[in-house]
Design an enzyme around this catalytic site. Structure first.
Site, PDB file in Angstrom:
ATOM      1  N   ARG A   1     -20.284  16.527  -1.751  1.00 37.42           N
ATOM      2  CA  ARG A   1     -20.458  15.279  -2.501  1.00 37.42           C
ATOM      3  C   ARG A   1     -20.324  15.482  -4.011  1.00 37.42           C
ATOM      4  O   ARG A   1     -20.627  16.555  -4.532  1.00 37.42           O
ATOM      5  CB  ARG A   1     -21.821  14.663  -2.189  1.00 37.42           C
ATOM      6  CG  ARG A   1     -21.924  14.116  -0.785  1.00 37.42           C
ATOM      7  CD  ARG A   1     -23.329  13.665  -0.456  1.00 37.42           C
ATOM      8  NE  ARG A   1     -24.258  14.797  -0.380  1.00 37.42           N
ATOM      9  CZ  ARG A   1     -25.538  14.677  -0.069  1.00 37.42           C
ATOM     10  NH1 ARG A   1     -26.049  13.473   0.180  1.00 37.42           N
ATOM     11  NH2 ARG A   1     -26.313  15.745  -0.007  1.00 37.42           N
TER      12      ARG A   1
ATOM     13  N   HIS B   1     -28.238   7.058  -2.310  1.00 34.84           N
ATOM     14  CA  HIS B   1     -28.170   7.184  -0.854  1.00 34.84           C
ATOM     15  C   HIS B   1     -26.715   7.361  -0.440  1.00 34.84           C
ATOM     16  O   HIS B   1     -25.893   6.468  -0.632  1.00 34.84           O
ATOM     17  CB  HIS B   1     -28.763   5.944  -0.184  1.00 34.84           C
ATOM     18  CG  HIS B   1     -28.893   6.079   1.297  1.00 34.84           C
ATOM     19  ND1 HIS B   1     -30.013   6.635   1.905  1.00 34.84           N
ATOM     20  CD2 HIS B   1     -28.042   5.761   2.299  1.00 34.84           C
ATOM     21  CE1 HIS B   1     -29.847   6.628   3.215  1.00 34.84           C
ATOM     22  NE2 HIS B   1     -28.653   6.111   3.478  1.00 34.84           N
TER      23      HIS B   1
ATOM     24  N   ASP C   1     -22.064  21.106   1.205  1.00 32.66           N
ATOM     25  CA  ASP C   1     -22.176  19.769   0.620  1.00 32.66           C
ATOM     26  C   ASP C   1     -20.989  19.546  -0.305  1.00 32.66           C
ATOM     27  O   ASP C   1     -20.830  20.242  -1.304  1.00 32.66           O
ATOM     28  CB  ASP C   1     -23.491  19.640  -0.151  1.00 32.66           C
ATOM     29  CG  ASP C   1     -23.845  18.212  -0.505  1.00 32.66           C
ATOM     30  OD1 ASP C   1     -22.932  17.356  -0.530  1.00 32.66           O
ATOM     31  OD2 ASP C   1     -25.034  17.939  -0.750  1.00 32.66           O
TER      32      ASP C   1
END
Length: 199
Positions: free
Chosen positions: A128, A51, A126
């Site tokens: 990440r 998460h 993205d």
């Protein structure tokens, strides 16, 4: 390993008591968390959620995304199973940071979608790094998981990093009029597997 285990303590929650384990990235000193429920040491695949931090959704009850709903649903599922873990990956706003996330929200308020807003700010859709999460799993001795996710990229990156994703379990919750366009964009432009439930 890109990080090390540095501290742990009990975390009572509405779903039961988790063990909260703090990690620190060796190069940057950035911190991340694992919330562990029950015994995760057996060789059976462990129910898991990666998460990514979302202050607005997780703590401020924002309806612009599904993050807070996913966090609650994942913790509930793990507790119900009596065994599992959630990695709290502290890369806010798909790793553009909180202030840039607010800037991206402002662009979305003017008509951009979540991907275009990131591009307008000079970021990839993205940013990440999920290899950090693979290292967290390894530090905890977890090499086989049943992953709660709608994002096939997470499955691919974790698999390439040496984590066996034995099963992908959809986590489709929290759709509302405020986040419908955001979710549709994640499905259309980022490959998230959402439309079986919504269409």
């Amino acid at each position: 390993m890109q990080l090390k285990r540095v501290a742990e303590a009990k975390l009572p929650t509405p779903w039961g008591d988790f063990l909260m384990i703090g990690f620190e990235e060796i190069a940057t000193k950035h911190d991340h968390l694992a919330l562990v429920y029950g015994d995760i040491t057996s060789k059976e695949p462990v129910l898991a959620r990666v998460h990514s931090e979302c202050l607005t959704g997780d703590a401020l009850f924002s309806l612009r995304c599904d993050c807070g709903f996913q966090l609650a649903a994942a913790l509930s599922s793990i507790a119900e199973e009596r065994r599992g873990l959630l990695l709290y990956h502290r890369q806010e706003g798909r790793n553009i940071g909180l202030l840039n996330k607010i800037r991206a929200y402002a662009l979305q308020d003017q008509g951009s979608d979540t991907v275009k807003a990131n591009h307008q700010l000079g970021f990839a859709a993205d940013e990440r790094d999920f290899t950090l999460c693979a290292d967290m799993f390894k530090v905890l001795g977890v090499y086989s998981i049943r992953l709660l996710t709608n994002n096939p990229q997470k499955v691919d990156i974790l698999t390439q990093a040496g984590i066996n994703v034995a099963e992908r379990i959809p986590l489709i919750v929290g759709r509302n009029p405020e986040n419908a366009r955001y979710l549709d964009t994640k499905a259309a432009k980022m490959g998230h597997l959402l439309h079986d439930r919504y269409k």
